[in-house]
Structures are given as C-alpha cells and as structure tokens.
Design a protein around this motif. Structure first.
Motif, PDB file in Angstrom:
ATOM      1  N   MET A   1      24.815  -9.366  31.444  1.00  0.00           N
ATOM      2  CA  MET A   1      23.590  -9.294  32.225  1.00  0.00           C
ATOM      3  C   MET A   1      22.659  -8.288  31.547  1.00  0.00           C
ATOM      4  O   MET A   1      23.053  -7.148  31.295  1.00  0.00           O
ATOM      5  CB  MET A   1      23.892  -8.879  33.666  1.00  0.00           C
ATOM      6  CG  MET A   1      24.541  -9.984  34.490  1.00  0.00           C
ATOM      7  SD  MET A   1      24.716  -9.570  36.249  1.00  0.00           S
ATOM      8  CE  MET A   1      26.237  -8.632  36.221  1.00  0.00           C
ATOM      9  N   PRO A   2      21.434  -8.676  31.235  1.00  0.00           N
ATOM     10  CA  PRO A   2      20.592  -7.866  30.342  1.00  0.00           C
ATOM     11  C   PRO A   2      20.255  -6.474  30.856  1.00  0.00           C
ATOM     12  O   PRO A   2      20.059  -5.557  30.062  1.00  0.00           O
ATOM     13  CB  PRO A   2      19.329  -8.718  30.176  1.00  0.00           C
ATOM     14  CG  PRO A   2      19.313  -9.628  31.362  1.00  0.00           C
ATOM     15  CD  PRO A   2      20.749  -9.908  31.664  1.00  0.00           C
ATOM     16  N   SER A   3      20.160  -6.302  32.186  1.00  0.00           N
ATOM     17  CA  SER A   3      19.754  -5.001  32.731  1.00  0.00           C
ATOM     18  C   SER A   3      20.931  -4.122  33.126  1.00  0.00           C
ATOM     19  O   SER A   3      20.734  -2.966  33.506  1.00  0.00           O
ATOM     20  CB  SER A   3      18.848  -5.210  33.958  1.00  0.00           C
ATOM     21  OG  SER A   3      17.647  -5.846  33.592  1.00  0.00           O
ATOM     22  N   LEU A   4      22.153  -4.661  33.041  1.00  0.00           N
ATOM     23  CA  LEU A   4      23.317  -3.939  33.566  1.00  0.00           C
ATOM     24  C   LEU A   4      23.603  -2.672  32.777  1.00  0.00           C
ATOM     25  O   LEU A   4      23.691  -2.679  31.546  1.00  0.00           O
ATOM     26  CB  LEU A   4      24.547  -4.843  33.553  1.00  0.00           C
ATOM     27  CG  LEU A   4      25.691  -4.407  34.467  1.00  0.00           C
ATOM     28  CD1 LEU A   4      25.277  -4.494  35.924  1.00  0.00           C
ATOM     29  CD2 LEU A   4      26.941  -5.259  34.215  1.00  0.00           C
ATOM     30  N   ARG A   5      23.729  -1.542  33.502  1.00  0.00           N
ATOM     31  CA  ARG A   5      24.072  -0.252  32.909  1.00  0.00           C
ATOM     32  C   ARG A   5      25.478   0.197  33.289  1.00  0.00           C
ATOM     33  O   ARG A   5      26.139   0.857  32.512  1.00  0.00           O
ATOM     34  CB  ARG A   5      23.074   0.834  33.358  1.00  0.00           C
ATOM     35  CG  ARG A   5      21.632   0.541  33.017  1.00  0.00           C
ATOM     36  CD  ARG A   5      21.363   0.646  31.522  1.00  0.00           C
ATOM     37  NE  ARG A   5      19.948   0.506  31.215  1.00  0.00           N
ATOM     38  CZ  ARG A   5      19.335  -0.648  30.997  1.00  0.00           C
ATOM     39  NH1 ARG A   5      20.028  -1.783  31.048  1.00  0.00           N
ATOM     40  NH2 ARG A   5      18.054  -0.699  30.717  1.00  0.00           N
ATOM     41  N   THR A   6      25.915  -0.152  34.507  1.00  0.00           N
ATOM     42  CA  THR A   6      27.219   0.273  35.010  1.00  0.00           C
ATOM     43  C   THR A   6      27.995  -0.918  35.535  1.00  0.00           C
ATOM     44  O   THR A   6      27.476  -1.695  36.349  1.00  0.00           O
ATOM     45  CB  THR A   6      27.058   1.297  36.150  1.00  0.00           C
ATOM     46  OG1 THR A   6      26.426   2.472  35.662  1.00  0.00           O
ATOM     47  CG2 THR A   6      28.408   1.668  36.752  1.00  0.00           C
ATOM     48  N   LEU A   7      29.243  -1.067  35.073  1.00  0.00           N
ATOM     49  CA  LEU A   7      30.143  -2.091  35.576  1.00  0.00           C
ATOM     50  C   LEU A   7      31.466  -1.410  35.921  1.00  0.00           C
ATOM     51  O   LEU A   7      32.253  -1.076  35.039  1.00  0.00           O
ATOM     52  CB  LEU A   7      30.361  -3.188  34.530  1.00  0.00           C
ATOM     53  CG  LEU A   7      31.302  -4.335  34.920  1.00  0.00           C
ATOM     54  CD1 LEU A   7      30.818  -5.027  36.191  1.00  0.00           C
ATOM     55  CD2 LEU A   7      31.429  -5.346  33.783  1.00  0.00           C
ATOM     56  N   ASP A   8      31.690  -1.163  37.211  1.00  0.00           N
ATOM     57  CA  ASP A   8      32.877  -0.457  37.679  1.00  0.00           C
ATOM     58  C   ASP A   8      33.721  -1.387  38.539  1.00  0.00           C
ATOM     59  O   ASP A   8      33.353  -1.723  39.667  1.00  0.00           O
ATOM     60  CB  ASP A   8      32.472   0.785  38.486  1.00  0.00           C
ATOM     61  CG  ASP A   8      33.664   1.705  38.769  1.00  0.00           C
ATOM     62  OD1 ASP A   8      34.818   1.242  38.626  1.00  0.00           O
ATOM     63  OD2 ASP A   8      33.440   2.868  39.139  1.00  0.00           O
ATOM     64  N   LEU A   9      34.851  -1.813  37.979  1.00  0.00           N
ATOM     65  CA  LEU A   9      35.789  -2.702  38.676  1.00  0.00           C
ATOM     66  C   LEU A   9      37.123  -2.008  38.907  1.00  0.00           C
ATOM     67  O   LEU A   9      38.120  -2.663  39.197  1.00  0.00           O
ATOM     68  CB  LEU A   9      36.016  -3.974  37.841  1.00  0.00           C
ATOM     69  CG  LEU A   9      34.771  -4.721  37.363  1.00  0.00           C
ATOM     70  CD1 LEU A   9      35.165  -5.951  36.556  1.00  0.00           C
ATOM     71  CD2 LEU A   9      33.901  -5.136  38.546  1.00  0.00           C
ATOM     72  N   SER A  10      37.164  -0.692  38.812  1.00  0.00           N
ATOM     73  CA  SER A  10      38.415   0.051  38.849  1.00  0.00           C
ATOM     74  C   SER A  10      39.102  -0.044  40.208  1.00  0.00           C
ATOM     75  O   SER A  10      38.481  -0.269  41.236  1.00  0.00           O
ATOM     76  CB  SER A  10      38.171   1.523  38.493  1.00  0.00           C
ATOM     77  OG  SER A  10      37.277   2.123  39.407  1.00  0.00           O
ATOM     78  N   LYS A  11      40.428   0.104  40.162  1.00  0.00           N
ATOM     79  CA  LYS A  11      41.284   0.116  41.352  1.00  0.00           C
ATOM     80  C   LYS A  11      41.153  -1.181  42.135  1.00  0.00           C
ATOM     81  O   LYS A  11      40.800  -1.201  43.315  1.00  0.00           O
ATOM     82  CB  LYS A  11      40.975   1.342  42.225  1.00  0.00           C
ATOM     83  CG  LYS A  11      41.260   2.652  41.503  1.00  0.00           C
ATOM     84  CD  LYS A  11      41.044   3.870  42.365  1.00  0.00           C
ATOM     85  CE  LYS A  11      41.371   5.131  41.578  1.00  0.00           C
ATOM     86  NZ  LYS A  11      41.144   6.361  42.345  1.00  0.00           N
ATOM     87  N   ASN A  12      41.463  -2.275  41.441  1.00  0.00           N
ATOM     88  CA  ASN A  12      41.511  -3.609  42.024  1.00  0.00           C
ATOM     89  C   ASN A  12      42.719  -4.343  41.467  1.00  0.00           C
ATOM     90  O   ASN A  12      43.652  -3.721  40.962  1.00  0.00           O
ATOM     91  CB  ASN A  12      40.215  -4.368  41.710  1.00  0.00           C
ATOM     92  CG  ASN A  12      39.103  -4.075  42.697  1.00  0.00           C
ATOM     93  OD1 ASN A  12      39.115  -4.540  43.831  1.00  0.00           O
ATOM     94  ND2 ASN A  12      38.132  -3.281  42.258  1.00  0.00           N
ATOM     95  N   GLU A  13      42.679  -5.660  41.533  1.00  0.00           N
ATOM     96  CA  GLU A  13      43.727  -6.492  40.944  1.00  0.00           C
ATOM     97  C   GLU A  13      43.100  -7.571  40.064  1.00  0.00           C
ATOM     98  O   GLU A  13      43.577  -8.707  40.017  1.00  0.00           O
ATOM     99  CB  GLU A  13      44.596  -7.105  42.051  1.00  0.00           C
ATOM    100  CG  GLU A  13      45.336  -6.049  42.874  1.00  0.00           C
ATOM    101  CD  GLU A  13      46.149  -6.633  44.014  1.00  0.00           C
ATOM    102  OE1 GLU A  13      46.545  -7.814  43.927  1.00  0.00           O
ATOM    103  OE2 GLU A  13      46.369  -5.916  45.006  1.00  0.00           O
ATOM    104  N   PHE A  14      42.018  -7.210  39.380  1.00  0.00           N
ATOM    105  CA  PHE A  14      41.413  -8.131  38.428  1.00  0.00           C
ATOM    106  C   PHE A  14      42.415  -8.435  37.320  1.00  0.00           C
ATOM    107  O   PHE A  14      43.197  -7.577  36.909  1.00  0.00           O
ATOM    108  CB  PHE A  14      40.142  -7.516  37.816  1.00  0.00           C
ATOM    109  CG  PHE A  14      38.940  -7.592  38.715  1.00  0.00           C
ATOM    110  CD1 PHE A  14      38.237  -8.778  38.861  1.00  0.00           C
ATOM    111  CD2 PHE A  14      38.519  -6.474  39.420  1.00  0.00           C
ATOM    112  CE1 PHE A  14      37.126  -8.852  39.686  1.00  0.00           C
ATOM    113  CE2 PHE A  14      37.403  -6.537  40.241  1.00  0.00           C
ATOM    114  CZ  PHE A  14      36.711  -7.730  40.385  1.00  0.00           C
ATOM    115  N   ARG A  15      42.359  -9.666  36.830  1.00  0.00           N
ATOM    116  CA  ARG A  15      43.317 -10.094  35.815  1.00  0.00           C
ATOM    117  C   ARG A  15      42.589 -10.860  34.705  1.00  0.00           C
ATOM    118  O   ARG A  15      41.378 -10.987  34.722  1.00  0.00           O
ATOM    119  CB  ARG A  15      44.384 -10.981  36.451  1.00  0.00           C
ATOM    120  CG  ARG A  15      43.827 -12.217  37.144  1.00  0.00           C
ATOM    121  CD  ARG A  15      44.918 -13.010  37.837  1.00  0.00           C
ATOM    122  NE  ARG A  15      44.397 -14.246  38.420  1.00  0.00           N
ATOM    123  CZ  ARG A  15      43.910 -14.357  39.639  1.00  0.00           C
ATOM    124  NH1 ARG A  15      43.890 -13.289  40.420  1.00  0.00           N
ATOM    125  NH2 ARG A  15      43.461 -15.511  40.092  1.00  0.00           N
ATOM    126  N   GLY A  16      43.374 -11.324  33.750  1.00  0.00           N
ATOM    127  CA  GLY A  16      42.809 -12.054  32.628  1.00  0.00           C
ATOM    128  C   GLY A  16      42.716 -11.191  31.390  1.00  0.00           C
ATOM    129  O   GLY A  16      43.094 -10.017  31.378  1.00  0.00           O
TER     130      GLY A  16
END
Length: 394
Positions: free
Chosen positions: A124-139
């Motif tokens: 995403m062109p404007s994205l500065r912060t992507l925080d997905l911590s403390k989850n169960e994301f996989r892949g």
C-alpha cells in the motif's frame, strides 16, 4: 457523510453484538455525530473519518469478533486503523483495506487472527506502520516482505505462526525502516549473511528473538549491525548464537540489549562505557569475574540479568552505586563472598535474585533500606544469621 456513518454503525454493531451494557455501545448510540464517538477521529475540515482507534474494547468478551474489512474500506480518507486487543478471531474480506489509498498505519496487534496476510497489505503506497504482532497469522513471509513499500517505517510480525526462509537481503532497499520485529515465529528461518547485501536503512528497534537466526551461516551475530548507529533496542534472544562476548554491541545499542539464551562465551569486558538501561545476558556460557567498576561501565543501568552463567568471585561493590537500578538477577552462577551493603542501603530495587550461588555472611545489612522491594530470592547460598528488622519496611 451518510455512507461513512452507516459503515461505522455496522462496524460497532458487529463488535458489540451481545454486549449491550458495554460502555462503548452506550456512547456510540448516544451521539448521532459519529465524530464524537470514542475512538473515532475526523478531519476538522470536511468531517470525514481519518482515524479509528479501537483499543481493548472487547478484551473481556468471550465472543470473538470477525470484522468485515470491506466496511472499513468505505472510509475513503482513513489514515490510521488500530484494532488492538479486541479478541479478533479472523477477518472477512481482508484485502478490501488495500483500497484505502491514504492508510498510513495498520495495527491489528494482540488478537487471535488466524489468516494468511494478503500480499497487497505490504505494498500500500502510503503505509508507514504494519503491526500484526501477537496473533496467529501464518504463511510464508518472503512474498510479503519482498513486495513491501520504499515508505514503510515499522514492521512488526512478532509472536505469530509465520514460516519459511527469510533472507534479510529482501529488506535492503527499505531506506525508511526504523522498527523490525520478527521475534517468536518458531518456524521461521532468518538469514542475514547470505546472500551478501548492504542495508540502506538505519534501524532503531530490531527484534529477532527465537526465529532461528543465521542457522545456515554459522549462528553468528549479524554483521550488518556493525554499521547500525541508531540502535536503541536489540533482541537476539533464544537463537543458539555462538561467539565471544560481543563487546562492540555495547557501543552500537543505546538502551535495551538482550542476548538471553544463546551460547556466547568469554568474560565481561572491563574497559567500555555504555548508555544501556537494560542488559540481559542470562543463560549463556559467560565466565570470570564481574567488572569492578560497574558504575563507570554502565552508569544508566535500570535492569541487569546475568543469571544462569558461570560468573565467579564477589559481587562488585560498584553494583550498589548504580543510582537507577531497579531489577537485578545474578542467580545460578558461582558467585561468592558477601552481599554488597550498597545494594541494600537506600536501594531503588524492586526485584533482587541472588539464589543458587555460594554467597556467605549475613543475607542483608542490619541497616538495610529497601522500600520498593517486592521480590527477594536468596535460597541455596551459605548465609548465616537472621534477617534484619529493616526488611519489614519493604
């Protein structure tokens, strides 16, 4: 705008379903003006929604929330979306938020989201912060990181279920990167040495604990760190790293350094000066004496953990002269001699663990003064005598 008001109403109804007594439910229904809702920020010029800050609204709910991200995509001017600690179990239409051309910060941390990350989240062109911590994301993370935007500043994927091989070279061109967290993804294999690369960034916070770091290249400390001069936080814990005491890191890291649970060897350096406030070197193979002039080497030290090593000799008197020290753990070593009086007089400590050593003499000075003390662990030593009455003031 009617479209935005309708979307917000549907979002909050899905979030508070079955919890009509919730304070948020009351507030959101009481105000017709959505811009007055708690956690909703609007532009002062056109009243369009520019920020959603929903923190821990559903933290005590037994029902998981499965938000429809296409509802958020209707907030066309949205710049920040924070859904932290809301017992989210999954996302419907997760790729829909990629339509938000102005989104700068996406924070979904501290939930239970079981998803694969849509590839479009990374570019995403404007994205500065992507925080997905403390989850169960996989892949696999490689495809996400390889496509991430030149603009990103914060990436935190710690405490998830990501897997696969991640070469640091795919991050080389992220010139604005300030914070990177990949810690506690047990099935990741992070490699910084091969292929050879040169970072364009100066990172401030680097969290690489328990991610099988450099297991293909000899389990050494990443060499690129020697050119990182703005490091405030570095966590390399639980990676089975090998090598001598990394003295040079004391000069590169300004605040928090954790080398816990590795296989480092050697002695604590006598000749250095550092601004570190937190130092954790526990559960390694360090030996020898602790340095005599702790107050000169680490004058700003707030927390010190050197437990589960092979340090011997006396606890230096200078440890008691550290003015900011609040937590000390020297347990499970080979330390001998008395407890320094300065460590227990006019002390700022709230935690002191000296257990499983060969310390002797009285456990605490008669005139001890430790008003903030909550934890005192002294078992398995050779102390004699009685605990002084001054301990009752702790």
């Amino acid at each position: 705008m009617d479209e935005e008001r309708t979307a917000l109403q549907e979002i909050t109804e899905s979030m508070i379903y079955g919890h009509d007594s919730n304070e948020y439910s009351y507030r959101s229904r009481f105000f017709d003006d959505c811009c007055r809702w708690e956690g909703v920020h609007c532009s002062p010029t056109n009243s369009q929604v520019i920020g959603i800050y929903f923190y821990f609204i559903k933290k005590d709910s037994e029902e998981q929330w499965f938000p429809d991200m296409s509802l958020f995509s209707k907030l066309k001017q949205l710049q920040e979306l924070h859904l932290v600690g809301n017992n989210i179990g999954g996302l419907d239409n997760p790729e829909a938020i990629c339509e938000l051309a102005n989104l700068q910060r996406l924070d979904l941390s501290i939930n239970s989201i079981e998803e694969e990350v849509p590839p479009c989240w990374g570019n995403m062109p404007s994205l500065r912060t992507l925080d997905l911590s403390k989850n169960e994301f996989r892949g696999k993370l490689t495809s996400i990181l390889a496509n991430i935007s030149k603009n990103i500043e914060v990436i935190d994927f710690s405490h998830n279920l990501f897997k696969g091989f991640v070469p640091f070279s795919i991050l080389a061109n992220l010139s604005n990167l300030k914070h990177l967290g990949l810690s506690y993804n047990y099935h990741l294999e992070v490699e910084t040495e091969d292929p050879i690369w040169h970072p364009s960034f100066q990172v401030q916070h680097l969290l690489l604990a328990d991610c099988n770091l450099n297991h293909q290249s000899g389990k050494g400390i990443p060499r690129f760190l020697s050119t990182q001069y703005n490091l405030q936080t570095l966590d390399l814990s639980s990676n089975s790293l090998v090598g001598n005491f990394p003295t040079w890191l004391f000069q590169n890291v300004s605040s928090v350094l954790s080398l816990r649970s590795n296989c480092f060897v050697g002695q604590f350096p006598e000749q250095l000066q550092s601004t570190l406030s937190t130092l954790d070197i526990s559960d390694n193979h360090f030996d020898g004496h602790l340095p005599l002039h702790f107050d000169i080497i680490l004058p700003q030290l707030f927390e010190f953990n050197a437990s589960s090593n092979q340090f011997s000799g006396n606890i230096p008197l200078s440890v008691g002269e550290l003015k900011h020290l609040e937590r000390v753990d020297l347990s499970n070593n080979r330390l001998s001699g008395p407890v320094p009086g300065g460590l227990t007089q006019n002390s700022t400590l709230w935690y002191l663990n000296l257990s499983n050593n060969s310390l002797e003499g009285e456990p605490l000075a008669v005139n001890c003064n430790m008003p903030k003390l909550h934890w005192l662990l002294l078992h398995n030593n050779h102390f004699v005598g009685e605990f002084p009455a001054c301990l009752s003031n702790s």
